[in-house]
Design a protein around this motif. Structure first.
Motif, PDB file in Angstrom:
ATOM      1  N   ASN A   9      -8.991   9.349 -10.557  1.00 12.16           N
ATOM      2  CA  ASN A   9      -8.862  10.576 -10.037  1.00 12.16           C
ATOM      3  C   ASN A   9      -7.397  11.084 -10.045  1.00 12.16           C
ATOM      4  N   ARG A  10      -6.589  10.148 -10.265  1.00 10.74           N
ATOM      5  CA  ARG A  10      -5.125  10.791 -10.449  1.00 10.74           C
ATOM      6  C   ARG A  10      -4.888  11.442 -11.906  1.00 10.74           C
ATOM      7  N   GLU A  42       0.843  -1.264   0.054  1.00 10.43           N
ATOM      8  CA  GLU A  42      -0.036   0.088  -0.065  1.00 10.43           C
ATOM      9  C   GLU A  42       0.859   1.429   0.083  1.00 10.43           C
ATOM     10  N   TYR A  85       0.604   1.644  -9.903  1.00  5.78           N
ATOM     11  CA  TYR A  85      -0.427   1.001  -8.984  1.00  5.78           C
ATOM     12  C   TYR A  85      -0.487  -0.459  -8.977  1.00  5.78           C
ATOM     13  N   ASN A 133     -12.467   0.232  -6.819  1.00  2.00           N
ATOM     14  CA  ASN A 133     -11.519   1.221  -6.179  1.00  2.00           C
ATOM     15  C   ASN A 133     -10.330   1.374  -6.619  1.00  2.00           C
ATOM     16  N   ALA A 134      -9.648   0.476  -7.275  1.00  2.00           N
ATOM     17  CA  ALA A 134      -8.105   0.549  -7.722  1.00  2.00           C
ATOM     18  C   ALA A 134      -8.392   1.474  -8.976  1.00  2.00           C
ATOM     19  N   GLU A 135      -9.631   1.082  -9.716  1.00  3.08           N
ATOM     20  CA  GLU A 135      -9.663   1.761 -11.080  1.00  3.08           C
ATOM     21  C   GLU A 135     -10.040   3.251 -10.809  1.00  3.08           C
ATOM     22  N   GLN A 136     -10.892   3.564  -9.678  1.00 10.32           N
ATOM     23  CA  GLN A 136     -11.209   4.725  -9.565  1.00 10.32           C
ATOM     24  C   GLN A 136     -10.162   5.605  -9.099  1.00 10.32           C
ATOM     25  N   ARG A 137      -9.196   5.097  -8.283  1.00  3.27           N
ATOM     26  CA  ARG A 137      -8.080   5.836  -7.864  1.00  3.27           C
ATOM     27  C   ARG A 137      -7.351   6.413  -9.136  1.00  3.27           C
ATOM     28  N   THR A 193      -1.437   0.833 -14.433  1.00  2.00           N
ATOM     29  CA  THR A 193      -2.745   0.750 -13.809  1.00  2.00           C
ATOM     30  C   THR A 193      -3.136  -0.672 -13.288  1.00  2.00           C
ATOM     31  N   GLN A 239       1.789   2.559  -3.716  1.00  3.60           N
ATOM     32  CA  GLN A 239       0.908   2.851  -4.588  1.00  3.60           C
ATOM     33  C   GLN A 239       1.176   4.265  -4.972  1.00  3.60           C
ATOM     34  N   GLY A 240       1.429   4.533  -6.420  1.00 10.49           N
ATOM     35  CA  GLY A 240       1.482   5.772  -6.938  1.00 10.49           C
ATOM     36  C   GLY A 240       2.956   6.225  -7.044  1.00 10.49           C
TER      37      GLY A 240
END
Ligand code: SAM
Ligand code: SF4
Length: 509
Positions: free
Chosen positions: A89-90, A13, A39, A82-86, A76, A16-17
């Motif tokens: 957003n980015r 975690e 990610y 929620n992984a896709e939503q993140r 990605t 991530q990013g």
């Protein structure tokens, strides 16, 4: 998602990013800066290193500042919604950079690119390039296409690509641990999982290239390699006639190829998979482990992920035989109930899983075991959820990654079963498994107080530069005071004085 006590970094975690930073290849600078952010699982982080290597060859220099970049790539993950939503957003954050620099190329790589294909270009106007995990060699051409004023997409999946000849550059690592990809794709078709659709058919990488990469890492000072694959136990390599060399008609029908047939006919997936399974001679995962272990006793070997249906006693005896193969196995259970496991198409039962746990305990008694679990899968009853909790009591995992079920479009479960467990129930069940895991992790760690652990020092601890941090053979984080006689990259024996719920604390002896 809820990750608890996850020191093995398979899905870290805290990473991530993370942006990847490499040194430029001298005399080969094309003046353009690449920013790449990753990610998801370790495989994605490893792939970003391959992407950066491919583009470094073409003169791109990496930057950790996206506002200074000429090309922004985001690698990605699609595993849960929620992984896709993140990622979406980015992408919004990059809009301003594009306004300031209209020549900026924005690309989406990895699983989400593969899943959404050219639809991504329609949905996210900012994006210029969409590239799937098997098409990274094409990136220089695709960037050129965008420079010429077009949008570019390559999401072709391959049955052969393993990037075996590309030596990933790893300059933003700590120089001690590295991931080495040994295979790509997955043929398993767990009904909840999007990976077979986004990463394609399973294929193993030539063992000589794996050993060469690990040897090179060792010679550069690395002291730990983690061999990566979605299902490492099904690693196989037959040099004279690898599967990939067979003609289309000769290939066994596997994984995704079965999906349409099963959906059309209503046949039993697991039975069909068994009928089409093939015995392959050649280098197995146990053989590969041995080959890597023999590079040097000073090189630690970890691996992820093991599949309960494929992990053999042979693999367990190989782990036992070599001191430098870590006594730690990540063995995802997903559910402790056989009916749910069948719906999940995991191809094993509760009893089979318990038999594998018994084999691990018998052959390698000191081995730590961790797992993945999903709560609230389609139709899961309260009693079936209790079976997961009782399995946890039976195994007493050291660590666990715990998730609520997230329906993924296109998967067998999405097509066949209703996502009928209310969010609130999924969440409550998740909280129950998390609470139980916390108890077990703490219990496991408390038992290690008073023991001596061999630790590979990885660097300063997160909290203080007065302490070093590393991991034990069994993959637990160990923190101890900095000393003059040892430094990162070296092994030390640490006497454990106390523990928190996730960390052992001690002193070097
Ligand atoms: N190949 C590995 C295996 O079979 O154990 C795991 C790969 S997957 C990237 C990592 C974990 O994500 C899975 O073990 C599973 O627990 C979780 N996962 C996958 N699909 C999911 C979904 N649709 N909803 C919730 N969790 C999911
Ligand atoms: Fe997904 Fe199952 Fe393959 Fe793991 S083994 S990647 S969970 S299909």
């Amino acid at each position: 998602m809820m990750d608890l006590l996850v020191p093995d970094k398979a899905h870290d975690e805290s990473r991530q990013g993370e942006a990847l930073l490499l040194e430029p290849i001298k005399d080969n600078n094309n003046g353009r800066k690449l920013y790449i952010e990753s990610y998801g699982c370790a495989m994605n982080f490893s792939d970003s290193e391959i992407v950066a290597s491919i583009l470094a060859e073409k003169g791109f220099v990496t930057t950790s500042d996206y506002t200074a970049a000429d090309v922004i790539f985001i690698n990605t993950c699609s595993i849960r919604e929620n992984a896709e939503q993140r990622v979406r957003n980015r992408l919004r954050d990059f809009t301003i950079a594009k306004v300031k620099n209209p020549g900026l190329v924005v690309g989406v790589l990895g699983c989400m690119a593969e899943r959404l294909k050219s639809k991504f270009l329609e949905e996210e106007k900012l994006v210029d390039v969409v590239v799937g995990p098997d098409a990274y060699r094409d990136l220089p051409n695709l960037i050129e296409q965008v420079d010429g004023g077009q949008k570019a997409v390559n999401v072709l999946l391959s049955r052969e690509e393993t990037y075996a000849d590309i030596s990933p550059v790893r300059l933003n690592s700590n120089g001690i641990n590295a991931f080495v990809s040994i295979m790509r794709g997955c043929d398993n078709m767990c009904s909840f999982c999007v990976v077979p659709f986004t990463r394609g058919r399973e294929r193993s990488r030539d063992p000589q290239s794996i050993v060469a990469e690990c040897t090179d890492l060792f010679n550069k000072g690395y002291r730990e390699v983690t061999l990566l694959g979605q299902n490492v136990d099904s690693y196989k390599w037959k040099s004279e006639s690898p599967e990939v060399q067979k003609s289309e008609s000769e290939r066994p029908v596997l994984g995704m190829d079965l999906l349409d047939r099963v959906l059309a006919s209503g046949e039993d997936f697991i039975e069909l998979q068994n009928q089409t399974a093939v015995e392959v001679e050649g280098v197995t995962f146990a053989n590969l482990l041995e080959m890597v272990a023999l590079i040097s006793p000073e090189l630690r070997i970890r691996f992820s992920t093991s599949h309960p249906k494929d992990i053999t006693d042979d693999v367990l005896y190989t782990i036992k035989k070599y001191d430098n193969i870590c006594k730690y196995i990540h063995l995802p259970i997903q559910s402790g109930n056989s009916r749910v496991l069948k719906l999940m198409n995991r191809t094993y039962t509760r009893e089979w899983y318990m038999d594998r746990i018994a084999a691990i305990n018998r052959i390698i008694p000191e081995c730590a075991i961790s797992t993945d679990m999903i709560t609230g899968f389609c139709t899961e009853t309260e009693e079936e959820h209790q079976d997961t909790l009782s399995m946890m009591d039976h195994v007493k995992y050291y660590f666990a990654y715990m998730f609520m079920y997230s329906e993924r479009p296109g998967t067998l479960a999405a097509k066949r079963y209703a996502d009928d467990i209310p969010e609130s129930v999924k969440k409550r069940r998740l909280q129950e498994v998390v609470a139980k895991q916390q108890e077990h992790s703490h219990e496991r760690l408390k038992k290690l107080v008073g023991t001596t652990q061999k630790v590979l020092i990885e660097g300063f601890s997160k909290k203080s530069n007065n302490d070093y941090s590393g991991r034990s053979d069994q993959n637990t984080v160990v923190v101890f005071p900095v000393g003059e006689n040892y430094k990162p990259g070296e092994y030390v024996n640490v006497l454990i004085d106390k523990c928190t719920t996730a960390t052992l604390i001690g002193r070097v002896i």
